[in-house]
Design a protein around this motif. Structure first.
Motif, mmCIF file in Angstrom:
data_model
loop_
_atom_site.group_PDB
_atom_site.id
_atom_site.type_symbol
_atom_site.label_atom_id
_atom_site.label_comp_id
_atom_site.label_asym_id
_atom_site.label_seq_id
_atom_site.Cartn_x
_atom_site.Cartn_y
_atom_site.Cartn_z
ATOM 1 N N LEU A 127 2.036 -62.247 19.938
ATOM 2 C CA LEU A 127 3.585 -61.016 20.292
ATOM 3 C C LEU A 127 2.728 -59.999 20.981
ATOM 4 N N MET A 128 2.090 -59.908 20.479
ATOM 5 C CA MET A 128 1.442 -58.579 20.922
ATOM 6 C C MET A 128 0.575 -58.050 22.456
ATOM 7 N N PHE A 129 0.059 -59.404 22.549
ATOM 8 C CA PHE A 129 -0.015 -59.587 24.137
ATOM 9 C C PHE A 129 1.188 -59.666 24.988
ATOM 10 N N GLY A 139 -1.297 -46.072 21.554
ATOM 11 C CA GLY A 139 -0.984 -46.977 20.305
ATOM 12 C C GLY A 139 -1.315 -48.294 20.647
ATOM 13 N N TYR A 140 -0.199 -48.541 22.073
ATOM 14 C CA TYR A 140 -0.538 -49.604 22.210
ATOM 15 C C TYR A 140 -1.996 -50.283 22.824
ATOM 16 N N GLY A 141 -2.977 -49.342 23.684
ATOM 17 C CA GLY A 141 -4.693 -50.055 23.654
ATOM 18 C C GLY A 141 -5.463 -50.352 22.170
ATOM 19 N N LEU A 161 -3.340 -53.591 21.463
ATOM 20 C CA LEU A 161 -3.859 -54.741 22.499
ATOM 21 C C LEU A 161 -5.522 -55.642 21.548
ATOM 22 N N LEU A 162 -6.291 -54.627 21.420
ATOM 23 C CA LEU A 162 -7.657 -54.984 20.755
ATOM 24 C C LEU A 162 -7.427 -56.163 19.456
ATOM 25 N N PHE A 163 -6.222 -55.472 19.444
ATOM 26 C CA PHE A 163 -5.943 -55.811 17.518
ATOM 27 C C PHE A 163 -5.907 -57.990 18.024
ATOM 28 N N ALA A 164 -4.868 -57.841 19.442
ATOM 29 C CA ALA A 164 -4.095 -59.167 19.517
ATOM 30 C C ALA A 164 -5.494 -59.740 20.358
ATOM 31 N N ILE A 165 -6.463 -59.239 21.109
ATOM 32 C CA ILE A 165 -8.321 -59.981 20.874
ATOM 33 C C ILE A 165 -8.498 -60.223 19.916
#
Lengths: 345, 107
Positions: A131-133, A278-280, A283-287
């Motif tokens: 979802l986050m990616f 925020g979206y950076g 992205l790192l959270f999703a990784i």
């Protein structure tokens, strides 16, 4: 015996002091940056290096409590903590958590639920990261089309959050810190009760579930979601620290050494939020959760096959992910800081 | 009297720590991390203090004799140390020019 090895009297083992400080530092950076406790890194890491699982959990919770005090304070200074929303989240999460843990207790009476829980855990982690990616690439595409790839000082809410805000069930509250003019209290309570339920069911602290829920379901800006989530982590850490210590499952010397690293790391991680959009962060959270999910998948393969190499691979992957992400956050902080300094001069 | 944010946070944390167990009986089951860890014997384990000295002996003695005191000490030490360390780190970061103030929320 290594010169840095110390005797931990409660856990009854020898442990490398530097390793404890380093583990603490990594989890501190990630905790301050993502607004999570980081139990999913520390507990397996301590366990791999010789801690009994019960001591690993208790010691980790003590560390989470200590590190999140400074991190929450720093986020508060940056205007990233919505105290009203945080308080609601703590109350609703406790109710949800209790329901989730009660369900586990009931299911355990029927049979072994460990495997079912791990599959659910895996499903949740991969769903969240997907979802986050998807959200990241959509946002990036949209901004490129608009000619604004670097982002702006506005917050675009997800369609789920917009729908949630339309629910007109009184009492209606406003959350000015999060920029939410009106939202039904029941809707917010339901979201946090659900995330609490998942935490209780999966047996985790829940920071990695709450943070995306704050962003995608409540519609909170990412940095505020991080700060507000840390407030909940602080409360659960305080309780976890006390309850595990009273059961004799906290190794205080190890917790102190970890805290020396984690409180420094948490300040660095929290400061980095200032420099990353925020979206950076998302992205790192999703990784991070994608790799954590992969590590759990390897652990599950080990459970099924009994081949030890999968378990070792799971541990290495988890710690490698934590170390790499810590490095990314620090490098990003240094680069952005230098840029800012350059602009200023 | 105006309390600083850190003091307020510590007070709230300790309050939650004390109140929550009374409200929620088996909340701790949620911490059975990934359902790997089964609850073991709860209060019975003791540390052998014969070969210990100094701070190790002190900690082990409190651990063996008064578990409630041990829990209070752990919680308070973590709160105080966490506050002191974050304060010191903050000073170092400020000296390096990494001071933070209210930020605009860029998504």
């Amino acid at each position: 015996m290594n010169i840095l090895d110390i005797h931990l009297p409660i856990a009854g083992i020898e442990f490398n002091a530097l390793l404890l400080i380093l583990i603490g530092f990594c989890v501190g950076v990630l905790g301050g940056f993502f607004g999570v406790g980081g139990g999913w890194i520390v507990t397996p890491a301590l366990n791999i290096f010789g801690f009994h699982m019960a001591y690993a959990i208790g010691t980790d919770l003590a560390n989470i409590f200590g590190q999140s005090i400074g991190a929450t304070k720093k986020h508060h200074k940056m205007g990233n903590v919505d105290w009203k929303l945080g308080t609601i989240s703590i109350v609703a999460s406790i109710v949800g958590l209790e329901l989730g843990s009660q369900l586990i207790i009931k299911l355990e009476k029927i049979g072994d639920v460990g495997s079912v829980v791990r599959w659910c855990y895996l499903f949740l982690m991969f769903s969240l990261s997907t979802l986050m990616f998807v959200d990241y690439f959509k946002t990036k595409k949209r901004r490129t089309l608009r000619g604004n790839p670097e982002g702006a000082d506005y917050h675009e809410r997800s369609s789920l959050a917009r729908r949630l805000h339309k629910i007109n069930l009184p009492p209606i509250i406003s959350l000015p810190v999060s920029g939410i003019e009106r939202v039904s209290l029941w809707a917010v309570l339901l979201v946090f009760a659900s995330t609490g339920f998942l935490s209780g069911f999966l047996g985790v602290g829940g920071g990695f579930i709450r943070m995306p829920a704050l962003v995608y379901l409540i519609g909170v800006p990412t940095a505020i979601a991080v700060g507000t989530d840390l407030m909940s982590v602080l409360a659960s850490g305080a309780y976890g620290c006390f309850t595990y210590a009273i059961k004799g499952r906290v190794e205080i010397l190890a917790a102190i050494l970890m805290l020396l690293g984690s409180s420094v790391g948490a300040q660095i991680g929290a400061t980095a939020v200032k420099y990353v959009k925020g979206y950076g962060i998302r992205l790192l959270f999703a990784i991070m959760i994608a790799f954590a999910g992969l590590s759990i998948a390897l652990e599950q393969v080990y459970k099924i096959s009994g081949i030890l190499i999968y378990q070792k691979a799971a541990g290495i992957l988890l710690m490698g992910t934590a170390a790499s992400l810590t490095l990314i956050v620090i490098v990003k902080l240094i680069i952005e800081y230098k840029k800012e300094k350059k602009k200023g001069t | 009297m105006k309390l600083s944010t850190a003091t307020w946070l510590i007070c709230v944390s300790i309050m939650i720590t004390c109140v929550t167990p009374l409200i929620v009986g088996n909340f701790n089951d949620a911490y059975s991390f990934q359902v790997e860890h089964k609850q073991e014997g709860r209060f019975e384990n003791k540390v052998n203090t014969t070969n210990l000295s100094g701070i190790e002996y002190l900690i082990a003695s409190i651990y063996n004799n008064n578990r409630l005191m041990y829990a209070i000490i752990v919680t308070v030490v973590m709160a105080i140390l966490g506050t002191i360390m974050s304060y010191l780190t903050d000073l170092v970061l400020k000296a390096l020019g990494l001071e933070v103030s209210r930020i605009s929320h860029r998504e």
